[in-house]
Design an enzyme around this catalytic site. Structure first.
Site, mmCIF file in Angstrom:
data_model
loop_
_atom_site.group_PDB
_atom_site.id
_atom_site.type_symbol
_atom_site.label_atom_id
_atom_site.label_comp_id
_atom_site.label_asym_id
_atom_site.label_seq_id
_atom_site.Cartn_x
_atom_site.Cartn_y
_atom_site.Cartn_z
ATOM 1 N N ARG A 79 0.826 -1.210 0.000
ATOM 2 C CA ARG A 79 0.000 0.000 0.000
ATOM 3 C C ARG A 79 0.862 1.262 0.000
ATOM 4 O O ARG A 79 0.526 2.258 -0.635
ATOM 5 C CB ARG A 79 -0.973 -0.007 1.181
ATOM 6 C CG ARG A 79 -2.059 1.043 1.034
ATOM 7 C CD ARG A 79 -3.167 0.866 2.036
ATOM 8 N NE ARG A 79 -2.683 1.029 3.407
ATOM 9 C CZ ARG A 79 -3.413 0.759 4.489
ATOM 10 N NH1 ARG A 79 -4.635 0.295 4.368
ATOM 11 N NH2 ARG A 79 -2.916 0.939 5.691
ATOM 12 N N LYS A 182 -2.652 6.520 1.127
ATOM 13 C CA LYS A 182 -2.562 6.951 2.527
ATOM 14 C C LYS A 182 -1.633 8.162 2.590
ATOM 15 O O LYS A 182 -0.483 8.073 3.029
ATOM 16 C CB LYS A 182 -2.071 5.784 3.393
ATOM 17 C CG LYS A 182 -2.415 5.969 4.865
ATOM 18 C CD LYS A 182 -2.317 4.652 5.602
ATOM 19 C CE LYS A 182 -2.396 4.813 7.093
ATOM 20 N NZ LYS A 182 -3.690 5.290 7.579
ATOM 21 N N GLU A 218 -16.422 6.126 4.138
ATOM 22 C CA GLU A 218 -15.755 5.514 5.287
ATOM 23 C C GLU A 218 -15.928 6.317 6.545
ATOM 24 O O GLU A 218 -16.473 7.418 6.544
ATOM 25 C CB GLU A 218 -14.306 5.144 5.003
ATOM 26 C CG GLU A 218 -13.405 6.252 4.612
ATOM 27 C CD GLU A 218 -12.016 5.708 4.247
ATOM 28 O OE1 GLU A 218 -11.593 4.678 4.773
ATOM 29 O OE2 GLU A 218 -11.368 6.373 3.432
HETATM 30 N N1 PLP Z 1 -9.412 4.314 6.291
HETATM 31 C C1 PLP Z 1 -8.591 5.314 6.631
HETATM 32 C C2 PLP Z 1 -8.877 6.673 6.112
HETATM 33 C C3 PLP Z 1 -7.483 5.063 7.468
HETATM 34 O O1 PLP Z 1 -6.668 6.037 7.846
HETATM 35 C C4 PLP Z 1 -7.258 3.751 7.925
HETATM 36 C C5 PLP Z 1 -6.085 3.444 8.737
HETATM 37 O O2 PLP Z 1 -5.105 2.980 8.289
HETATM 38 C C6 PLP Z 1 -8.150 2.751 7.540
HETATM 39 C C7 PLP Z 1 -9.222 3.068 6.724
HETATM 40 C C8 PLP Z 1 -7.955 1.345 7.982
HETATM 41 O O3 PLP Z 1 -6.951 0.706 7.242
HETATM 42 P P1 PLP Z 1 -6.072 -0.446 7.857
HETATM 43 O O4 PLP Z 1 -7.003 -1.502 8.318
HETATM 44 O O5 PLP Z 1 -5.221 -0.898 6.750
HETATM 45 O O6 PLP Z 1 -5.314 0.153 8.976
HETATM 46 C C1 COI Z 2 -4.346 3.406 11.334
HETATM 47 O O1 COI Z 2 -5.364 2.779 11.622
HETATM 48 O O2 COI Z 2 -3.239 2.900 11.322
HETATM 49 C C2 COI Z 2 -4.386 4.801 10.971
HETATM 50 O O3 COI Z 2 -3.525 5.201 10.274
HETATM 51 C C3 COI Z 2 -5.482 5.620 11.469
HETATM 52 C C4 COI Z 2 -5.087 7.000 11.929
HETATM 53 C C5 COI Z 2 -4.437 7.002 13.266
HETATM 54 C C6 COI Z 2 -4.368 7.792 10.924
#
Ligand code: PLP
Ligand code: COI
Length: 338
Positions: A79, A182, A218
């Site tokens: 990612r 991200k 989201e």
């Molecule tokens: N959506 C956003 C905007 C986020 O910042 C995060 C955090 O990483 C997620 C979703 C969840 O993604 P993940 O499960 O890969 O941490």
């Molecule tokens: C995560 O879940 O790792 C995130 O990045 C969420 C937030 C703290 C930016």
């Protein structure tokens, strides 16, 4: 060292070491270990002016067996590479990423929360344009770094139901914008909505699709899911971050015999879900007890007994069990750090 592992916030906690590598003259240099919490940047660095910056969030867990496991690092690595391509940054090679996260855990082992306190060691890989440009162009130099910090749950409610607010007067990301990457700009774009949501008594906000404002996108820094009729439903959208936690829950839901639907989820469908939740690395699974539509005042209620529903509970137990080595890791998601 005296750390109150049980009551850790989700915040920055100073550890001993972090690691860095620079991309200069067309190649990545060796990984450097440092105790410094600071970086020196050129004042015209592209990360400062044009948002050439991306990050990751991942967790390492200490098991009862004393081993430390990092969850699905390859997915975070992929990612970060996707984010890099999305805003024309130099990609971090797999091996460099792996070496960096491994070192940060090894060098800061004493900061990895012991098993059983609901805490984890959060890893924050960061990639930024350090080269100077004044015209809008990608940098020629980049810095990749990783630091770690022990954290508790992102929402102070932990695995207890949270309240969420639907907003229409702010968008986090546009359909053809950077929502799937991200990158810091998406988070800057969400700050006002999240601040207001908190002031109005909510843990987070639910963003809708920016074009039609009809579908669920989201939930602040987490993906959304709903459960009904033995089915796990999660939004498909071109402006959300593809959550690795959500991807894992999809697999676990299928393992449990649930059907899975990834599709657009109209707001009105909220009425029909038996359980709803937010999921992410920081949020893990946050069961949602109440969703309030800020414009219409409509309230959607779940968790009537004050607890997460049975499917969310089972998913949570299985996911966290795998992460700390108590449930068989049959999909090979953990990397054990020696
Ligand atoms: N959506 C956003 C905007 C986020 O910042 C995060 C955090 O990483 C997620 C979703 C969840 O993604 P993940 O499960 O890969 O941490
Ligand atoms: C995560 O879940 O790792 C995130 O990045 C969420 C937030 C703290 C930016």
């Amino acid at each position: 060292m005296n750390i109150d592992w049980k009551n850790l916030p989700f915040g920055y906690f100073k550890t001993k070491y972090n690691v860095r590598a620079w991309y200069r003259d067309g190649q990545w240099g060796e990984l450097e270990v440092t105790e410094s919490e600071e970086i020196t940047l050129h004042m015209a660095a592209t990360s400062l002016h044009y948002g050439q910056e991306a990050f990751e969030g991942m967790k390492a867990f200490a098991g009862k067996d004393g081993k430390v496991r990092i969850f699905r690092w390859e997915e975070n690595c992929k990612r970060l590479q996707l984010s890099a391509r999305g805003i024309l940054m130099q990609e971090v090679p797999d091996e460099l990423f792996k070496e960096a996260i491994t070192k940060v855990v090894q060098l800061n082992r004493e900061f990895v929360p012991p098993h059983g306190h609901g805490s984890a060691f959060y890893l924050r890989p960061l990639l930024l344009g350090t080269g100077a440009q004044v015209g809008i162009q990608p940098a020629k130099e980049y810095l990749f770094m990783v630091f770690g910090t022990p954290v508790g749950p992102y929402f102070r409610e932990g695995f207890n139901p949270v309240s969420i607010q639907i907003v229409r007067d702010y968008d986090r990301a546009a359909p053809l914008g950077t929502g799937t990457y991200k990158v810091g700009g998406n988070y800057a774009a969400s700050l006002n909505a999240m601040k207001r949501g908190k002031e109005e008594g909510f843990s987070s906000v639910l963003f809708l699709d920016a074009k039609e404002k009809k579908y669920i996108d989201e939930c602040g820094p987490a993906n959304f899911f709903g459960i009904k009729n033995n089915t796990y439903v999660t939004p498909e959208s071109s402006s959300i971050l593809a959550s690795i936690t959500n991807k894992s829950l999809v697999t676990l839901a299928e393992d449990m015999g649930l059907k899975v639907e990834r599709r657009r989820v109209p707001v009105e469908e909220l009425e029909t879900f038996e359980e709803v939740g937010a999921c992410g690395t920081a949020a893990v699974i946050s069961p949602i007890g109440k969703i309030v539509d800020r414009d219409t005042g409509k309230i959607y209620s779940y968790c009537k007994d004050g607890k997460a529903g049975p499917v969310s509970q089972k998913l949570y137990k299985t996911l966290t069990g795998i992460q700390c080595g108590e449930v068989e890791d049959k999909h090979g998601w953990n990397m054990i750090i020696e």
